[in-house]
Design an enzyme around this catalytic site. Structure first.
Site, PDB file in Angstrom:
ATOM      1  N   PHE A 215       0.871  -1.187   0.000  1.00 53.77           N
ATOM      2  CA  PHE A 215       0.000   0.000   0.000  1.00 53.77           C
ATOM      3  C   PHE A 215       0.900   1.228   0.000  1.00 53.77           C
ATOM      4  CE2 PHE A 215      -2.504   3.455   1.562  1.00 53.77           C
ATOM      5  CZ  PHE A 215      -3.764   3.246   1.016  1.00 53.77           C
ATOM      6  N   ASP A 329       9.203   3.066   1.762  1.00 62.39           N
ATOM      7  CA  ASP A 329       8.017   3.815   2.192  1.00 62.39           C
ATOM      8  C   ASP A 329       7.807   3.572   3.695  1.00 62.39           C
ATOM      9  OD1 ASP A 329       5.496   4.712   2.832  1.00 62.39           O
ATOM     10  OD2 ASP A 329       4.488   3.801   1.103  1.00 62.39           O
ATOM     11  N   LYS A 360       2.128  10.412   8.612  1.00 60.65           N
ATOM     12  CA  LYS A 360       1.505   9.867   9.826  1.00 60.65           C
ATOM     13  C   LYS A 360       2.155  10.385  11.117  1.00 60.65           C
ATOM     14  CE  LYS A 360      -0.537   5.821   7.631  1.00 60.65           C
ATOM     15  NZ  LYS A 360      -1.970   5.762   7.798  1.00 60.65           N
ATOM     16  N   THR A 384       1.277  23.827  -4.045  1.00 60.73           N
ATOM     17  CA  THR A 384       1.090  25.129  -3.400  1.00 60.73           C
ATOM     18  C   THR A 384       1.675  25.164  -1.988  1.00 60.73           C
ATOM     19  OG1 THR A 384      -0.933  25.491  -4.644  1.00 60.73           O
ATOM     20  CG2 THR A 384      -0.617  26.868  -2.698  1.00 60.73           C
TER      21      THR A 384
HETATM   22  C1  LIG Z   1       2.840   2.611   3.787  1.00 64.94           C
HETATM   23  C2  LIG Z   1       1.875   3.692   3.384  1.00 64.94           C
HETATM   24  N1  LIG Z   1       2.181   4.501   2.358  1.00 64.94           N
HETATM   25  C3  LIG Z   1       1.368   5.492   1.969  1.00 64.94           C
HETATM   26  C4  LIG Z   1       0.172   5.725   2.616  1.00 64.94           C
HETATM   27  C5  LIG Z   1      -0.734   6.823   2.155  1.00 64.94           C
HETATM   28  O1  LIG Z   1      -0.761   7.839   3.087  1.00 64.94           O
HETATM   29  P1  LIG Z   1      -1.968   8.906   3.070  1.00 64.94           P
HETATM   30  O2  LIG Z   1      -3.188   8.165   3.483  1.00 64.94           O
HETATM   31  O3  LIG Z   1      -1.530   9.938   4.062  1.00 64.94           O
HETATM   32  O4  LIG Z   1      -2.055   9.437   1.692  1.00 64.94           O
HETATM   33  C6  LIG Z   1      -0.194   4.910   3.699  1.00 64.94           C
HETATM   34  C7  LIG Z   1      -1.466   5.129   4.395  1.00 64.94           C
HETATM   35  O5  LIG Z   1      -1.936   4.359   5.182  1.00 64.94           O
HETATM   36  C8  LIG Z   1       0.684   3.863   4.096  1.00 64.94           C
HETATM   37  O6  LIG Z   1       0.382   3.056   5.114  1.00 64.94           O
END
Ligand SMILES: Cc1ncc(COP(=O)(O)O)c(C=O)c1O
Length: 535
Positions: A215, A329, A360, A384
């Site tokens: 994700f 990530d 987060k 922006t």
């Molecule tokens: C590993 C990871 N990357 C990216 C995201 C996307 O973040 P956002 O919901 O702030 O766009 C999440 C969200 O849960 C995540 O767990």
């Protein structure tokens, strides 16, 4: 039939043994070490959602889609690890706004940031940071984000959320890849004209390799928006949205506890790494070379899937060998929940990545990058706001508290208590629970199936514990960094109560019977459309 009967009898015997008073509690109440500002236990007045939440959901439903709303919150009354809802129910929050609250609710240190007059202008005036940053911006970045920069990275690009951090990190990888190919030459006239009509060579056919179950966000799949093309965790995120033909490698499916399955897990990881190399070669031959590899240190939304440090180090080497950027990530894993500030620190390497994205618990989004990933011109990575300087003020204070209160050590300690308790519960309730796993408090456990998981989550919530699901049938634990042993014991006792309650036992026996039928009489488990509805 005899086999079925004995299976059912065994299941009943096991479950009945567990409700006997002698083995009811996994852990006794521990010494109470809660900070003075928080409550000491959950307190429930109504089922959740209560009547006030239901009425507010109805009102909001006239304005927006409310399909995902759980209940309404009273953030003023919430404290520390406890979230209070609109009906006055106080719950131990082990989900913390999808893992995004570092120090719990209304932490006094963060309240103080708001009361300092020198901070006020940062809250009142939100600048377009890419063109008109405040004069203290370099200093504030240095004391906040740069003070926790991953090894080998001295540059940071702030952004607003996790998806837009990843989105822009992908763009940075593409720009880097093409600049590497061009060397010192400028883009050709053919490139500059074709990019304006979405054609190659100006818009090249490059790809990002991601992993099944990953994700990385939900932003769309065409033009410069590509997070969703690397997200493969749930159908509901993807259906009806155009996407790219990018390679997707298998993520290792390990057996837990990891220490007991070293050999099998190493084989599984080797299989996945081999597939990664094959895909890189295949996509190059297709004319869509892989510019970057993106991976989570623990696949979170996809079901808390772990891999070993050896896997990540080998993957990083594969990226290097094939000239791909390596993007880690850490949107969900970063900020301390695994017991180290960054989950990739557990790999023990001083060159973990080319790009590390975050959001987060860091309160602001963004990504760290190596010098060579820095785009060559302004406006290539731009929007922006590009973050919000007031969030850096909070982050500085969060980092101060983490250091002053040794919160990473605390997370390691309370995480051990939590995981140990989960091991004990899974051995007491083997029909319901399995595959307990975790690093720090970043823990998860599997349940019999998705229906059981959702049922357990609702029962836990009505008993005053807030948790989330991930993957098909896992429960994930994402408490704040101020989660202590005491809270772990409190949760484990409540979980034990829920697991030993007669309706859960009855459901597990029925579901166990259903599972038995599926396995031995080949009844299909569930179709993808059924699974989609559950989401
Ligand atoms: C590993 C990871 N990357 C990216 C995201 C996307 O973040 P956002 O919901 O702030 O766009 C999440 C969200 O849960 C995540 O767990």
């Amino acid at each position: 039939m005899a086999l079925l009967r004995s299976n059912l009898t065994l299941s009943l015997q096991r479950n009945l043994r567990l409700v006997s008073p002698g083995c009811r509690y996994v852990s006794q109440t521990a010494t109470k070490t809660v900070s003075e500002f928080e409550y000491d236990a959950p307190s429930m007045k109504t089922p959740v959602p209560g009547p006030k939440s239901k009425e507010l959901t109805r009102q909001l439903g006239e304005i927006q889609n409310v399909g995902a709303i759980n209940f309404f919150c009273n953030y003023e009354e919430s404290r520390g690890n406890y979230l209070v809802d609109a009906d006055g129910n106080r719950m131990l929050d082990l989900y913390t706004q999808i893992s995004s609250v570092p120090l719990g609710y209304n932490h006094p240190a963060l309240m103080k940031v708001l009361s300092s007059p020198s901070n006020l202008s940062a809250f009142v005036n939100r600048p377009a940071l890419g063109i008109l940053p405040p004069e203290n911006f370099p200093e504030k970045l240095t004391e906040s984000l740069l003070s926790v920069a991953p090894s080998g990275m001295t540059r940071v690009q702030n952004m607003a959320c996790g998806s837009c951090s990843n989105e822009n990190a992908f763009k940075a990888m593409f720009i880097w890849y093409k600049n590497k190919e061009r060397g010192t030459s400028d883009p050709s006239p053919e490139e500059t004209s074709s990019c304006m009509i979405n054609q190659s060579p100006g818009c090249p056919d490059l790809s990002i390799l991601s992993f099944m179950g990953a994700f990385h966000g939900r932003t769309m799949g065409k033009s410069d928006k590509c997070c969703l093309a690397t997200t493969h965790s749930k159908i509901i995120h993807k259906l009806d949205i155009p996407s790219f033909d990018w390679p997707i490698a298998p993520f290792p499916r390990l057996k837990y506890p990891l220490e007991e399955f070293v050999q099998e897990n190493a084989q599984e990881e080797a299989r996945c790494l081999e597939e990664v190399e094959d895909l890189i070669v295949k996509w190059r031959q297709k004319g869509k070379p892989v510019a970057g590899i993106v991976i989570e240190p623990i696949q979170a939304e996809g079901g808390d899937n772990h891999a070993s440090p050896d896997f990540f180090i080998k993957l990083r080497n594969i990226a290097r060998k094939h000239g791909c950027a390596f993007h880690v990530d850490e949107v969900q894993t970063g900020g301390g929940a695994t017991g180290k500030f960054w989950a990739h620190e557990h790999w023990g390497t001083d060159d973990p990545a080319d790009i590390v994205s975050f959001s987060k618990k860091m309160l602001t989004g963004g990504y760290y990058q190596k010098d060579e990933l820095q785009p060559d011109k302004g406006y290539r990575i731009f929007n922006t706001w590009m973050g919000d300087p007031s969030k850096n003020l909070f982050l500085s204070e969060v980092l101060n508290v983490i250091r002053k209160e040794n919160l990473l050590e605390e997370v390691t300690r309370s995480g051990k208590t939590l995981l140990q308790g989960l091991y004990e519960l899974q051995s007491q309730y083997p029909h319901l629970l399995s595959r307990a796993r975790g690093q720090g408090t970043f823990c998860a456990i599997d349940t019999l199936d998705g229906v059981t998981r959702d049922d357990l989550l609702l029962k836990l919530r009505d008993k005053g514990v807030l948790l989330g699901g991930c993957g098909e049938n896992s429960i994930r634990f994402r408490p704040a960094l101020i989660f202590k042993d005491y809270h772990a014991h409190q949760f484990l006792n409540i979980f034990n109560d829920v697991l030993s309650c007669p309706s859960v036992i009855a459901a597990s026996v029925i579901l166990g019977y259903g599972y038995f039928l599926m396995r031995y009489h080949r009844i299909p488990r569930c179709t993808s459309s059924q699974r989609f509805r559950r989401n």
